[in-house]
Design an enzyme around this catalytic site. Structure first.
Site, PDB file in Angstrom:
ATOM      1  N   ASP A  24       0.816  -1.232   0.000  1.00 38.11           N
ATOM      2  CA  ASP A  24       0.000   0.000   0.000  1.00 38.11           C
ATOM      3  C   ASP A  24       0.844   1.275   0.000  1.00 38.11           C
ATOM      4  OD1 ASP A  24      -2.191  -1.607   0.170  1.00 38.11           O
ATOM      5  OD2 ASP A  24      -2.526  -1.302   2.318  1.00 38.11           O
TER       6      ASP A  24
HETATM    7  P1  NAP Z   1       0.720  -3.870   3.120  1.00 44.32           P
HETATM    8  O1  NAP Z   1       0.204  -2.887   2.158  1.00 44.32           O
HETATM    9  O2  NAP Z   1      -0.206  -4.442   4.119  1.00 44.32           O
HETATM   10  O3  NAP Z   1       1.382  -5.017   2.230  1.00 44.32           O
HETATM   11  C1  NAP Z   1       2.136  -6.013   2.790  1.00 44.32           C
HETATM   12  C2  NAP Z   1       2.465  -7.000   1.694  1.00 44.32           C
HETATM   13  O4  NAP Z   1       3.355  -7.947   2.264  1.00 44.32           O
HETATM   14  C3  NAP Z   1       1.253  -7.780   1.213  1.00 44.32           C
HETATM   15  O5  NAP Z   1       0.797  -7.288  -0.015  1.00 44.32           O
HETATM   16  C4  NAP Z   1       1.746  -9.242   1.125  1.00 44.32           C
HETATM   17  O6  NAP Z   1       1.674  -9.655  -0.230  1.00 44.32           O
HETATM   18  C5  NAP Z   1       3.211  -9.151   1.553  1.00 44.32           C
HETATM   19  N1  NAP Z   1       3.593 -10.234   2.474  1.00 44.32           N
HETATM   20  C6  NAP Z   1       2.914 -10.758   3.505  1.00 44.32           C
HETATM   21  N2  NAP Z   1       3.616 -11.737   4.088  1.00 44.32           N
HETATM   22  C7  NAP Z   1       4.772 -11.839   3.394  1.00 44.32           C
HETATM   23  C8  NAP Z   1       5.913 -12.667   3.517  1.00 44.32           C
HETATM   24  N3  NAP Z   1       6.027 -13.623   4.451  1.00 44.32           N
HETATM   25  N4  NAP Z   1       6.928 -12.505   2.630  1.00 44.32           N
HETATM   26  C9  NAP Z   1       6.846 -11.555   1.653  1.00 44.32           C
HETATM   27  N5  NAP Z   1       5.779 -10.737   1.499  1.00 44.32           N
HETATM   28  C10 NAP Z   1       4.766 -10.877   2.377  1.00 44.32           C
HETATM   29  O7  NAP Z   1       1.954  -3.296   3.959  1.00 44.32           O
HETATM   30  P2  NAP Z   1       2.610  -1.860   3.945  1.00 44.32           P
HETATM   31  O8  NAP Z   1       3.035  -1.484   2.563  1.00 44.32           O
HETATM   32  O9  NAP Z   1       3.624  -1.905   5.043  1.00 44.32           O
HETATM   33  O10 NAP Z   1       1.421  -0.887   4.330  1.00 44.32           O
HETATM   34  C11 NAP Z   1       0.859  -0.851   5.634  1.00 44.32           C
HETATM   35  C12 NAP Z   1      -0.656  -0.833   5.568  1.00 44.32           C
HETATM   36  O11 NAP Z   1      -1.179  -0.948   6.894  1.00 44.32           O
HETATM   37  C13 NAP Z   1      -1.198   0.450   4.991  1.00 44.32           C
HETATM   38  O12 NAP Z   1      -2.382   0.200   4.273  1.00 44.32           O
HETATM   39  C14 NAP Z   1      -1.517   1.246   6.235  1.00 44.32           C
HETATM   40  O13 NAP Z   1      -2.507   2.246   6.027  1.00 44.32           O
HETATM   41  C15 NAP Z   1      -2.031   0.164   7.141  1.00 44.32           C
HETATM   42  N6  NAP Z   1      -1.970   0.634   8.515  1.00 44.32           N
HETATM   43  C16 NAP Z   1      -0.772   0.832   9.109  1.00 44.32           C
HETATM   44  C17 NAP Z   1      -0.748   1.406  10.356  1.00 44.32           C
HETATM   45  C18 NAP Z   1       0.543   1.723  11.044  1.00 44.32           C
HETATM   46  O14 NAP Z   1       0.491   2.382  12.056  1.00 44.32           O
HETATM   47  N7  NAP Z   1       1.673   1.267  10.544  1.00 44.32           N
HETATM   48  C19 NAP Z   1      -1.908   1.744  11.004  1.00 44.32           C
HETATM   49  C20 NAP Z   1      -3.119   1.502  10.351  1.00 44.32           C
HETATM   50  C21 NAP Z   1      -3.130   0.932   9.119  1.00 44.32           C
HETATM   51  P3  NAP Z   1       1.592 -11.220  -0.579  1.00 44.32           P
HETATM   52  O15 NAP Z   1       0.386 -11.721   0.106  1.00 44.32           O
HETATM   53  O16 NAP Z   1       1.495 -11.235  -2.076  1.00 44.32           O
HETATM   54  O17 NAP Z   1       2.862 -11.827  -0.068  1.00 44.32           O
END
Ligand code: NAP
Length: 466
Positions: A395
């Site tokens: 994301d």
């Molecule tokens: P993300 O958008 O959730 O994407 C994580 C990606 O990791 C997934 O698409 C998944 O794809 C891949 N993945 C999962 N397990 C894996 C593994 N073992 N090996 C390799 N890849 C793996 O993560 P992000 O880019 O860090 O974004 C964070 C999200 O969380 C945002 O949408 C944000 O708004 C939300 N969020 C964060 C917080 C905060 O405080 N940090 C708070 C609220 C919401 P595959 O399934 O294809 O592997």
């Protein structure tokens, strides 16, 4: 222990808590900050115990036994919890703080003499109001946090559960709470106190169930703030300076954290609280319909590209945390740096599942702090980078946030990885991220998909680099 000494020690613990928060604001000083927090809490607990020792040795022993049991459970849980399950754990902690606030208010009502609040049926109206506020916020925090825990731990659906007329019902319950609180402060009737608790428990459930999983971390930080205010209200009832200070610190820092998270996701705080976002697209459904082709690469190809690069920017995300790939990643960076490649890390404010998630992982792998940059600092540098190595992130790199007003993440600031000459995505498949939206970058010409678990893929790249 006399009251003056106790007040002084409480003040000292308050100062230590402020130093703890200050220390936690940077990874370099976080450990020291934690130490200040531990010392501050030890001072506060010991002062409370010694100050109340004259109340009886039996209760002193009981308290010590309770602390022992609680500490044993806490140490076990802290050692066994996965980093990725931390938000759920924090939600459960808040539930306990909320419940404690209700119990303390109930105890104060039942035995006001023991709390220095005067005789039963003659408690000062001010203290009754404090009890009502503490119990109401505590009960809302309790059920709200339990629902947040269940949603985050997949024990109930993470999708928003929308009840018809929910805003009207919530406002109605809020007004009812106010009426009961006024009635309670005027009459000191115990059953009205329990009505307040009951309505607040229901309000906690109703406030949190319409909120989708994607917004849950914000909710947790908001509940963190609530639990702080509940503790502060109880602190006034008990005349306990330490509780008032810590409650206010937790309350305000939780509110600031919620604000920072909302900003990082470009979500309005009010719209998060009103609920209904974050479950429109189920991640699996979003990925399943895809028929377009992507360029798939191997660890060897990735190693070749990385080895030839002058500048590499690493973008870690949630998948890095799941796979625990941070050590292998740092080893890749070490090899690259020895080859003369400039390596930097780009941290998005909401990468992972809680603020600072990636900073903690990288610090654990001893990544030098001066190689880690925040979004605003690093974004202009992607256009100079030969490779953007996106590992387990999705994301936070999705350009739909800039270009597609219909996307749920539209407006969220993102890392401009697509401006690098080549983008390497390490992930297991084409699965979407937390927001459940597709990432169009996977299909671009300058993108190479490296399918696999982040740790295994990082280790393969490392072997191929040697
Ligand atoms: P993300 O958008 O959730 O994407 C994580 C990606 O990791 C997934 O698409 C998944 O794809 C891949 N993945 C999962 N397990 C894996 C593994 N073992 N090996 C390799 N890849 C793996 O993560 P992000 O880019 O860090 O974004 C964070 C999200 O969380 C945002 O949408 C944000 O708004 C939300 N969020 C964060 C917080 C905060 O405080 N940090 C708070 C609220 C919401 P595959 O399934 O294809 O592997």
């Amino acid at each position: 222990m006399n009251a003056n000494l106790a007040a002084l020690l409480y003040l000292a613990s308050g100062v230590l808590f402020i130093l703890a928060l200050r220390g936690l604001s940077s990874p370099e000083t976080a450990r020291q900050g934690n130490r200040y927090g531990v010392i501050g809490m030890a001072v506060a607990v010991l002062t409370t115990l010694l100050y109340h020792l004259p109340a009886g040795f039996g209760s002193f022993v009981l308290v010590l036994i309770s602390i022992g049991i609680g500490a044993a459970i806490g140490i076990w849980r802290a050692r066994t919890i996965q980093m990725t399950a931390m938000p759920q754990l924090v939600a459960l902690f808040h539930a306990l703080v909320g419940l404690a606030a209700v119990f303390v208010a109930a105890s104060a009502l039942n035995a006001p003499q023991a709390f220095g609040l005067g005789a039963p049926d003659a408690i000062h109206a001010g203290s009754l109001i404090e009890m009502a506020i503490g119990a109401a916020i505590g009960a809302i925090t309790f059920t709200g946090s339990v629902i947040a825990y269940l949603k985050l731990d997949d024990k109930m659906t993470g999708r928003p559960i929308l009840i018809a007329n929910r805003h009207a019902i919530n406002i109605g319950l809020g007004i009812l709470l106010l009426i009961f609180a006024i009635a309670f402060s005027a009459t000191e009737a115990h059953f009205v106190f329990w009505l307040i608790v009951l309505v607040a428990l229901a309000l906690g459930v109703l406030l949190i169930i319409p909120i989708g999983g994607a917004d849950m971390p914000v909710v947790i930080s908001m509940l963190n703030s609530y639990s702080g205010w509940a503790a502060a209200a109880v602190g006034f009832t008990l005349g306990n300076l330490a509780l008032i200070i810590t409650g206010a610190l937790v309350g305000s820092s939780g509110a600031i954290l919620s604000y920072v998270m909302c900003k990082g996701m470009n979500r309005g705080f009010v719209s998060v609280i009103l609920g209904g976002f974050g479950g429109e697209v189920a991640p699996k459904e979003a990925g399943a319909a895809e028929t377009r082709q992507v360029k798939q690469g191997s660890a060897e190809e990735a190693a070749k590209l990385l080895g030839k690069a002058k500048k590499v920017i690493v973008v870690p995300g949630y998948g890095l945390a799941v796979a625990q790939a941070q050590h292998a990643l740092r080893e890749i960076a070490d090899v690259l740096k020895k080859k003369g490649v400039e390596v930097k890390y780009a941290i998005h404010p909401v990468a992972g599942r809680m603020p600072g998630h990636m900073n903690v992982l990288l610090a654990e792998a001893n990544v030098p702090y001066d190689e880690v940059f925040e979004l605003k600092e690093i974004n202009p540098e992607f256009s100079e980078a030969d490779v953007a190595l996106v590992i387990g992130a999705n994301d936070v790199t999705n350009p739909a946030a800039k270009t597609d007003p219909s996307s749920p993440i539209y407006g969220m600031p993102i890392l401009d990885v697509e401006e690098a000459k080549t983008v390497l995505f390490v992930k297991r498949g084409l699965g979407s991220g937390y927001a459940g939206v597709e990432n169009e970058l996977f299909f671009r010409d300058n993108t190479l998909m490296l399918f696999g678990d982040a740790k295994k893929m990082a280790e393969s790249i490392l072997r191929a680099l040697d």
